[in-house]
Design a protein around this motif. Structure first.
Motif, PDB file in Angstrom:
ATOM      1  N   SER A 167      42.823  64.278  50.303  1.00 21.11           N
ATOM      2  CA  SER A 167      42.226  63.377  50.758  1.00 21.11           C
ATOM      3  C   SER A 167      40.873  64.623  51.136  1.00 21.11           C
ATOM      4  O   SER A 167      41.347  65.565  51.177  1.00 21.11           O
ATOM      5  CB  SER A 167      43.012  64.055  52.592  1.00 21.11           C
ATOM      6  N   TYR A 186      39.466  73.319  60.347  1.00 22.27           N
ATOM      7  CA  TYR A 186      40.989  72.535  59.630  1.00 22.27           C
ATOM      8  C   TYR A 186      40.831  74.110  58.851  1.00 22.27           C
ATOM      9  O   TYR A 186      42.174  74.381  58.488  1.00 22.27           O
ATOM     10  CB  TYR A 186      40.507  71.816  58.658  1.00 22.27           C
ATOM     11  N   THR A 192      40.354  70.803  49.935  1.00 22.71           N
ATOM     12  CA  THR A 192      40.479  69.026  51.245  1.00 22.71           C
ATOM     13  C   THR A 192      38.516  68.987  52.030  1.00 22.71           C
ATOM     14  O   THR A 192      38.586  67.919  52.418  1.00 22.71           O
ATOM     15  CB  THR A 192      41.182  69.255  51.894  1.00 22.71           C
ATOM     16  N   ASN A 217      45.292  67.750  55.328  1.00 24.10           N
ATOM     17  CA  ASN A 217      44.858  68.067  56.503  1.00 24.10           C
ATOM     18  C   ASN A 217      45.781  66.552  57.773  1.00 24.10           C
ATOM     19  O   ASN A 217      45.427  67.167  58.222  1.00 24.10           O
ATOM     20  CB  ASN A 217      43.161  66.656  56.368  1.00 24.10           C
ATOM     21  N   SER A 218      46.304  66.443  57.169  1.00 20.71           N
ATOM     22  CA  SER A 218      47.608  65.338  57.840  1.00 20.71           C
ATOM     23  C   SER A 218      48.428  66.815  58.745  1.00 20.71           C
ATOM     24  O   SER A 218      49.187  66.076  59.283  1.00 20.71           O
ATOM     25  CB  SER A 218      48.447  64.351  57.263  1.00 20.71           C
ATOM     26  N   ASN A 235      49.062  64.733  52.832  1.00 14.99           N
ATOM     27  CA  ASN A 235      48.115  65.248  52.688  1.00 14.99           C
ATOM     28  C   ASN A 235      47.818  66.572  53.378  1.00 14.99           C
ATOM     29  O   ASN A 235      48.254  66.837  54.462  1.00 14.99           O
ATOM     30  CB  ASN A 235      46.678  64.917  52.316  1.00 14.99           C
ATOM     31  N   LEU A 295      54.651  64.598  54.276  1.00 16.68           N
ATOM     32  CA  LEU A 295      53.129  63.841  55.091  1.00 16.68           C
ATOM     33  C   LEU A 295      52.056  63.902  53.374  1.00 16.68           C
ATOM     34  O   LEU A 295      52.149  64.946  52.818  1.00 16.68           O
ATOM     35  CB  LEU A 295      52.202  64.995  56.006  1.00 16.68           C
TER      36      LEU A 295
END
Length: 290
Positions: A13, A20, A235, A162-163, A160, A158
């Motif tokens: 991602s 983030y 990311t 970012n998740s 990536n 999960l």
């Protein structure tokens, strides 16, 4: 995006942003190593301890800035999302395979082992605190290590990085919280009776040298997070007009401002409150594996 980066979880991602980056960097930049920073001051003393700690923090920021700049080539636009890629570009693919693979593997393995031990021990302590002695079955430390490992395996499914930004946010909040509680309580309770700030001197000159090196190692060990900088920046979207290094550096500056507000009070406040007795106050005994 190259094919490898398109399917690997870290870089799958490209929707990251400076917020983030701040969450991930803050979560990776504060660890349990910070709790033993006052121990370094018992060996180095006030002056050299604070000077060394300040220089270490400045060096940390400088090296992070270098990594952020090296992540993306201005000339070619190639992004080096992992240390092995950056090492290969700098020294050649052959040298990277010989000199970089092994350190990356044993450092990653050592980090995983340390996190499993700390996470499992913390989970055991938390469960005992919440459940109390009336629980019918108490898991051993080794069983808690397995529980923590299984939880990490589930979390790794999960898609990536970012998740799990929300998890990084929770981790960052808890890290800042326990650091603030520890130094806040130490300062609020005041200095212990008979506290001394004279540096602890070892017996022989060789022992003194190793004590100083140990103190420097404690300070260096407290500064962490370099291993994730390239992956976190990977990311983020990047273009010629909007390079990824700009929001990444913004996130790092915010996160390390908060990190400084946690580490410096722990080191200075903890040493002020406990002095030479800090080793008996801040270092709990190792967990019983049975």
């Amino acid at each position: 995006m190259i094919y490898q980066d398109a399917w690997l979880p870290i870089t799958e991602s490209r929707n990251g942003n400076k917020y983030y980056a701040a969450f991930h960097t803050l979560c990776s930049g504060i660890g349990i190593q910070a709790l033993v920073l006052p121990v370094a001051l018992t060996i180095l003393g006030w002056s050299w301890g604070v000077i060394t700690f300040t220089l270490g923090f400045i060096w940390q920021l400088y090296t992070l800035w270098i990594l952020i700049q090296l992540h993306e080539s201005v000339e070619t636009g190639i992004r080096y999302n992992r240390y092995l890629q950056l090492f290969g570009f700098t020294f050649g693919e052959r040298a990277a395979n010989w000199l970089a693979v092994f350190p990356i593997m044993y450092l990653s393995g050592g980090t995983c082992v340390a996190l499993i031990i700390i996470g499992g021990s913390t989970a055991k302590t938390f469960f005992q605190t919440v459940c109390g002695p009336e629980c019918a079955k108490q898991l051993t430390a080794i069983e808690w290590y397995l529980v923590f490992t299984c939880a990490a395996v589930v979390l790794s499914q999960l898609p990536n990085l970012n998740s799990i930004a929300g998890i990084s946010l929770v981790g960052a909040i808890t890290a800042v919280g326990y650091c603030t509680i520890i130094w806040g309580v130490s300062v609020a309770e005041g200095r212990l009776p008979g506290v001394s700030y004279n540096p602890i001197k070892a017996g022989t000159q060789i022992e003194q040298i190793f004590s100083v090196l140990n103190a420097l190692g404690i300070i260096a060990f407290a500064f962490r997070g370099h291993n994730l900088i390239l992956e976190i920046q990977a990311t983020m979207p990047s273009s010629e007009k909007h390079p990824s290094r700009v929001p990444m550096w913004q996130g790092v500056k915010v996160s390390y401002t908060i990190i400084a507000a946690c580490l410096f009070p722990i080191a200075i406040g903890g040493y002020w409150a406990y002095g030479h007795m800090v080793t008996t106050q801040l270092n709990p005994p190792p967990p019983n594996p049975l």
